[in-house]
Design an enzyme around this catalytic site. Structure first.
Site, mmCIF file in Angstrom:
data_model
loop_
_atom_site.group_PDB
_atom_site.id
_atom_site.type_symbol
_atom_site.label_atom_id
_atom_site.label_comp_id
_atom_site.label_asym_id
_atom_site.label_seq_id
_atom_site.Cartn_x
_atom_site.Cartn_y
_atom_site.Cartn_z
ATOM 1 N N ASP A 186 44.269 73.198 -44.545
ATOM 2 C CA ASP A 186 44.036 71.843 -45.076
ATOM 3 C C ASP A 186 44.562 71.690 -46.500
ATOM 4 O O ASP A 186 43.822 71.349 -47.432
ATOM 5 C CB ASP A 186 42.539 71.508 -45.037
ATOM 6 C CG ASP A 186 42.201 70.516 -43.929
ATOM 7 O OD1 ASP A 186 43.119 70.104 -43.189
ATOM 8 O OD2 ASP A 186 41.020 70.153 -43.794
ATOM 9 N N HIS A 234 37.277 68.578 -42.948
ATOM 10 C CA HIS A 234 37.822 69.398 -44.037
ATOM 11 C C HIS A 234 36.973 70.647 -44.283
ATOM 12 O O HIS A 234 37.498 71.706 -44.631
ATOM 13 C CB HIS A 234 37.894 68.542 -45.301
ATOM 14 C CG HIS A 234 38.660 69.150 -46.425
ATOM 15 N ND1 HIS A 234 39.949 69.627 -46.289
ATOM 16 C CD2 HIS A 234 38.320 69.357 -47.736
ATOM 17 C CE1 HIS A 234 40.376 70.098 -47.454
ATOM 18 N NE2 HIS A 234 39.403 69.949 -48.344
ATOM 19 N N SER A 270 42.608 73.858 -49.133
ATOM 20 C CA SER A 270 42.633 72.643 -49.943
ATOM 21 C C SER A 270 43.341 72.892 -51.275
ATOM 22 O O SER A 270 44.542 73.145 -51.294
ATOM 23 C CB SER A 270 41.199 72.120 -50.124
ATOM 24 O OG SER A 270 41.191 70.815 -50.636
#
Length: 438
Positions: free
Chosen positions: A291, A368, A257
């Site tokens: 991600d 996620h 992320s």
């Protein structure tokens, strides 16, 4: 204990061929590198990492229970408010004694005097050095030394700073800072300064592991703290001396992320190494992005990756339309310095001149959080409250993530990765639900 929580939650054993050891290391930062930014609440005083390292399975190994996943002596975030945070606090109380599945033993040495690869991992928002322990520990179980960063840029869920250079000063807590408006001009400044702060931390962590490789200690002049006693860590550091591949251009950088955006920031950075006379981005051989959060990438106009790159996208993030469209646009950017008008679609995925290709995969039913330990440890009810609805088996998602990551390193000639060659993990439609999408 109510609410469906279990006090017997366990993290899975790392599924590579080698047992794994681990310790936490916190090193004082030299005064000249103690950077500070207006948007970050404190100066960089220490760098903190969890190191995962492979052990020799032919020698005696002993299970350990002292490396805790949720070290309560560092507290539960005081900033936590509201029902969602209360639920996490209540659940966390059931994990007080949850230990990482690590061992005490002798460092694994590859055959023919080979050196162990070094893999640096950057966490996402509300992460920590422990939240991705299953991913990082499993990578280590294939013969790789993994440094899991704990960033102090107000992005970790909580982090305690104990500066060993000033032992008379009490430790203090760095809290997570919410971003109220992701699209405000002030947020762009914040994202940039957080990434600069993280880059500085990673530079210092890299020098720390180089010192261990060269000198058998994290630093000859600066004090440090460890989660184990001195006889233990001295033995570990001395065993690593001369046995790690810390050469320029041989390291692996990875993140989840915002941590993946950190990797993109480093790749495109024009920052010089703090310790050497070359650009910092030249330290790395390849990258793995789990991600990737594209908002800071777009806000800061970051260029495409300089290195061969594996990207693993959750099903949830593939359906996150704005993020996925930004990713597609970024990857096939026709203005990239290494792309020509006549290239095929696959060649446009190449971001280095040597025609080494990147991969983008998705695993059906994942969310996620599947790169982290949370789907393994949190009951489905808790994840539902936190809006994390997953269908994929979290253990299988972890296995395919790590299998493909390790195979990607093999295919990019990272030396001394252990385990069998596994080409099917980077092929589409062979593993059910695992699909190459670009």
């Amino acid at each position: 204990m109510g609410l469906g929580f279990s006090s017997k939650k366990q993290l899975p054993a790392y599924c590579g061929p080698l047992p794994v050891g681990s310790l936490v290391l916190e090193l004082s930062v030299p005064e000249e590198f103690r950077c500070e930014y207006k948007t970050i609440e404190h100066k960089l005083r220490t760098v903190k990492v969890r190191i995962f390292y492979p052990l020799d399975p032919t020698k005696d190994v002993e299970p350990r229970t002292d490396e805790l996943w949720l070290p309560f002596h560092e507290g539960i975030p005081e900033v936590a408010k509201g029902f969602r945070w209360w639920l996490l606090r209540a659940f966390a109380s059931g994990l007080t004694n949850l230990a990482l599945p690590v061992y005490k033993g002798e460092l694994f040495h590859p055959p023919n005097n080979g050196k162990l690869p070094v893999f640096i991992f950057s966490h996402g928002l509300v992460g920590s050095r422990n939240v991705y322990s299953s991913l990082c520990g499993t990578i280590a179980s294939y013969g790789i030394v993994v440094l899991a960063m704990e960033h102090r840029d107000n992005s970790a869920i909580i982090s305690t700073v104990r500066d060993p250079l000033h032992p008379e000063e009490p430790p203090y807590v760095v809290q997570y800072r919410e971003i109220s408006d992701f699209y405000a001009d002030a947020t762009v400044v914040l994202q940039n300064e957080r990434l600069l702060f993280r880059q500085q931390e990673i530079q210092i962590a890299l020098q720390m592991i180089r010192n261990i490789n060269d000198l058998g200690t994290p630093d000859e002049n600066l004090p440090f703290l460890c989660s184990v006693d001195s006889s233990f860590y001295n033995s570990v550091f001395q065993s690593m001396k001369g046995n790690l591949n810390t050469a320029q251009g041989e390291l692996i950088v990875a993140g989840h992320s915002f941590g993946a955006a950190t990797c993109a920031f480093i790749s495109g950075s024009s920052t010089k190494s703090l310790y050497n006379d070359y650009m910092f981005h030249t330290e790395f051989k390849c990258s793995i992005l789990y991600d990737i959060w594209m908002l800071p990438v777009r806000q800061l106009h970051l260029s495409t990756m300089r290195y061969p790159t594996l990207m693993i996208i959750s099903y949830e993030f593939r359906r996150f339309v704005d993020n996925f469209q930004a990713l597609e646009s970024w990857l096939v950017n026709k203005d990239s310095e290494n792309q020509n008008a006549g290239e095929s679609a696959d060649e446009k995925m190449s971001v280095v001149p040597l025609k080494k290709y990147s991969h983008v995969f998705v695993y059906d039913g994942t969310v996620h959080a599947n790169q982290s330990d949370l789907p393994i440890l949190l009951p489905r009810m808790v994840l539902r409250v936190l809006k994390g609805k997953f269908e994929a088996d979290p253990y299988e998602a972890l296995r395919i993530n790590t299998r493909s990551s390790v195979q990607f390193l093999r295919e990019n000639h990272v030396e001394n990765v252990q385990g069998d060659n596994d080409p099917s993990s980077l092929q589409t439609n062979i593993i059910p639900g695992w699909e190459r999408i670009m």
